[in-house]
Enzyme design. Structure first.
Site, PDB file in Angstrom:
ATOM      1  N   GLU A   1       0.841  -1.208   0.000  1.00 39.96           N
ATOM      2  CA  GLU A   1       0.000   0.000   0.000  1.00 39.96           C
ATOM      3  C   GLU A   1       0.875   1.256   0.000  1.00 39.96           C
ATOM      4  O   GLU A   1       0.879   2.012   0.973  1.00 39.96           O
ATOM      5  CB  GLU A   1      -0.966  -0.009   1.188  1.00 39.96           C
TER       6      GLU A   1
ATOM      7  N   GLY B   1       2.122   5.053  -0.906  1.00 39.26           N
ATOM      8  CA  GLY B   1       1.515   6.350  -1.147  1.00 39.26           C
ATOM      9  C   GLY B   1       2.499   7.209  -1.916  1.00 39.26           C
ATOM     10  O   GLY B   1       2.393   7.428  -3.130  1.00 39.26           O
ATOM     11  N   ARG B   2       3.534   7.666  -1.189  1.00 36.69           N
ATOM     12  CA  ARG B   2       4.518   8.599  -1.738  1.00 36.69           C
ATOM     13  C   ARG B   2       5.130   8.134  -3.062  1.00 36.69           C
ATOM     14  O   ARG B   2       5.230   8.912  -4.008  1.00 36.69           O
ATOM     15  CB  ARG B   2       5.647   8.791  -0.713  1.00 36.69           C
TER      16      ARG B   2
ATOM     17  N   CYS C   1       6.322  34.632   7.996  1.00 33.04           N
ATOM     18  CA  CYS C   1       7.222  35.315   8.926  1.00 33.04           C
ATOM     19  C   CYS C   1       7.809  34.309   9.906  1.00 33.04           C
ATOM     20  O   CYS C   1       7.588  34.400  11.117  1.00 33.04           O
ATOM     21  CB  CYS C   1       6.452  36.400   9.668  1.00 33.04           C
TER      22      CYS C   1
ATOM     23  N   TYR D   1       2.059  14.156   0.040  1.00 29.42           N
ATOM     24  CA  TYR D   1       2.306  14.829   1.323  1.00 29.42           C
ATOM     25  C   TYR D   1       2.747  16.268   1.086  1.00 29.42           C
ATOM     26  O   TYR D   1       3.706  16.732   1.695  1.00 29.42           O
ATOM     27  CB  TYR D   1       3.361  14.075   2.140  1.00 29.42           C
TER      28      TYR D   1
HETATM   29  C1  LIG Z   1       1.200   6.333   5.410  1.00 25.05           C
HETATM   30  C2  LIG Z   1       0.945   4.902   5.279  1.00 25.05           C
HETATM   31  C3  LIG Z   1       1.228   4.239   4.078  1.00 25.05           C
HETATM   32  C4  LIG Z   1       1.893   4.915   2.915  1.00 25.05           C
HETATM   33  O1  LIG Z   1       3.204   5.282   3.222  1.00 25.05           O
HETATM   34  P1  LIG Z   1       4.147   5.887   2.052  1.00 25.05           P
HETATM   35  O2  LIG Z   1       5.418   6.200   2.766  1.00 25.05           O
HETATM   36  O3  LIG Z   1       3.464   7.094   1.529  1.00 25.05           O
HETATM   37  O4  LIG Z   1       4.301   4.841   1.014  1.00 25.05           O
HETATM   38  C5  LIG Z   1       0.880   2.916   3.983  1.00 25.05           C
HETATM   39  N1  LIG Z   1       0.306   2.249   5.019  1.00 25.05           N
HETATM   40  C6  LIG Z   1       0.027   2.846   6.203  1.00 25.05           C
HETATM   41  C7  LIG Z   1      -0.593   2.072   7.278  1.00 25.05           C
HETATM   42  C8  LIG Z   1       0.358   4.185   6.377  1.00 25.05           C
HETATM   43  O5  LIG Z   1       0.108   4.758   7.546  1.00 25.05           O
END
Ligand SMILES: *Cc1c(COP(=O)(O)O)cnc(C)c1O
Length: 393
Positions: A265, A267-268, A343, A372
């Site tokens: 899973e 994300g980044r 600032c 992010y």
């Molecule tokens: C944030 C998160 C991800 C994704 O992490 P990345 O570093 O963006 O790949 C996957 N699983 C869980 C449970 C997370 O909290």
């Protein structure tokens, strides 16, 4: 290039902008999917960037989305209604659990024994069985997580269950009152920022631990979710996580365990590269021998470099026009620190970066701003206008 055409066509007052290259995102996500074996399910961690257009662009490459709050759940459900969701994250409220069950969420990453009990107590709201993965905070081999900035496991944290507590929950799931819950596997998201080889080593440890645990309890696990956290290198915008090596390694792991499904899973590593934050240089000044460029916007729109402590990579788009009769402020030392309008001395997007030329009125385009970035930033601080949003492809 369409990105640069778009940015060149904007007037100063239209900056800053976020631009998302959806065609590039689709291509990248398809390549990630193609590098993974069939028995690896790919979920997208929505918190990295939940823009509806981004979620939709990922739709054909991912098997589902991981959400971590009732808000994300409602949002993702509306943006991509036909995709399966997994509900994770610590501190789920009873109201969130109940409404998620009603909305048909069938996959749960359970963070604690109390949460498991709550889920069982509320599971009558679901019209079918509820699949549970126990989130485990596993001890990993010494050094496995040394390279990362964000570690969520392998040490005391608020996430998941220690091994002994996983065992307790497995035994609990066999007791009366838990009939609606079906234990399908283990979930472990231990760190963010691992390169392919390190990520693979952690995944192997998670799988071996999970299967050994299952054997001790005399149960079978269908699935192990080894989490996200695939590395993104902000110092090298052209570098990519080695999905081919990772996929090949996972295939070998699956060969040793027929019948098991793996899930990841990220994300980044999926959405970082498709996003750009572009803005105009308002001023350039010299301070104690160093050059500072001040841009429209700042870390209230793109907080990532301030919180992670990196320099956000950028390119300069020169603008020939200078409308004023006085001398144009420009970088004099060949190096620049790019700061925003806030600032606070923390409002720095990139520090001491070599540039051939940078003048007031030029435009700068920050890359790797797709994850992010906007959604993790403190937008209201100082009440500057919000950026515009543009989607290409
Ligand atoms: C944030 C998160 C991800 C994704 O992490 P990345 O570093 O963006 O790949 C996957 N699983 C869980 C449970 C997370 O909290």
């Amino acid at each position: 290039m369409p990105l640069h055409d778009l940015i060149s066509g904007l007037t100063p007052d239209q900056f800053p902008v976020y631009v998302y290259d959806l065609a590039a995102l689709r291509e990248h996500a398809a390549a990630v999917r193609a590098a993974l074996p069939e028995r690896v399910e790919l979920y997208y961690a929505a918190k990295a960037n939940p823009e509806p257009a981004i979620l939709a662009a990922l739709g054909s490459a991912v098997d589902g989305y991981e959400v971590s709050s009732g808000g994300e759940l409602a949002h993702v459900r509306a943006a991509v209604p036909d995709h399966p969701l997994a509900f994770g994250g610590p501190g789920k409220t009873p109201a969130e659990i109940e409404s998620a069950l009603r909305l048909g969420v069938r996959r749960w990453h359970v963070e604690s024994e109390h949460e498991l009990r709550l889920l069982a107590a509320l599971a009558s709201a679901a019209d079918g069985p509820v699949d549970v993965l126990l989130r485990a905070n596993l001890p990993v081999a010494d050094g496995s997580l040394d390279s990362v900035k964000l570690a969520m496991g392998g040490r005391p944290t608020s996430f998941g269950l220690d091994p002994a507590l996983v065992s307790r929950c497995v035994r609990l799931l066999a007791e009366p009152g838990f009939e609606r819950l079906r234990l399908v596997g283990v979930h472990a998201h231990l760190a963010s920022g691992l390169a392919a080889e390190a990520q693979l080593a952690v995944a192997e440890q998670v799988v071996e631990w999970s299967l050994a645990m299952a054997e001790r309890h005399g149960i079978t696990l269908e699935e192990v979710n080894v989490g996200g956290g695939m590395a993104v290198d902000y110092a090298d915008p052209a570098a990519r996580f080695d999905w081919t090596a990772f996929g090949t390694g996972l295939a070998k792991l699956l060969d040793r365990h027929p019948g098991l499904t793996l899930r990841i899973e990220p994300g980044r590593a999926l959405t970082s590269y498709c996003g750009y934050y572009a803005t105009e240089v308002l001023d350039v000044k010299q301070s104690h021998g160093e050059d500072f460029a001040i841009v429209r916007g700042g870390t209230h729109h793109l907080r990532t470099p301030a919180t992670r402590g990196h320099d956000q990579p950028f390119t300069v788009l020169p603008v020939a026009d200078w409308p004023h009769p006085w001398e144009r402020p420009a970088v004099t030392t060949g190096r620049v620190t790019v700061a925003g309008q806030l600032c606070t001395p923390k409002d720095v997007l990139a520090a001491g970066i070599p540039v051939a030329e940078l003048r007031a009125g030029d435009r700068v385009v920050f890359a790797m701003a797709g994850a992010y970035a906007w959604n993790i930033s403190h937008h209201e601080f100082l009440m500057h206008p919000r950026p515009g949003f543009h989607f290409l492809g």
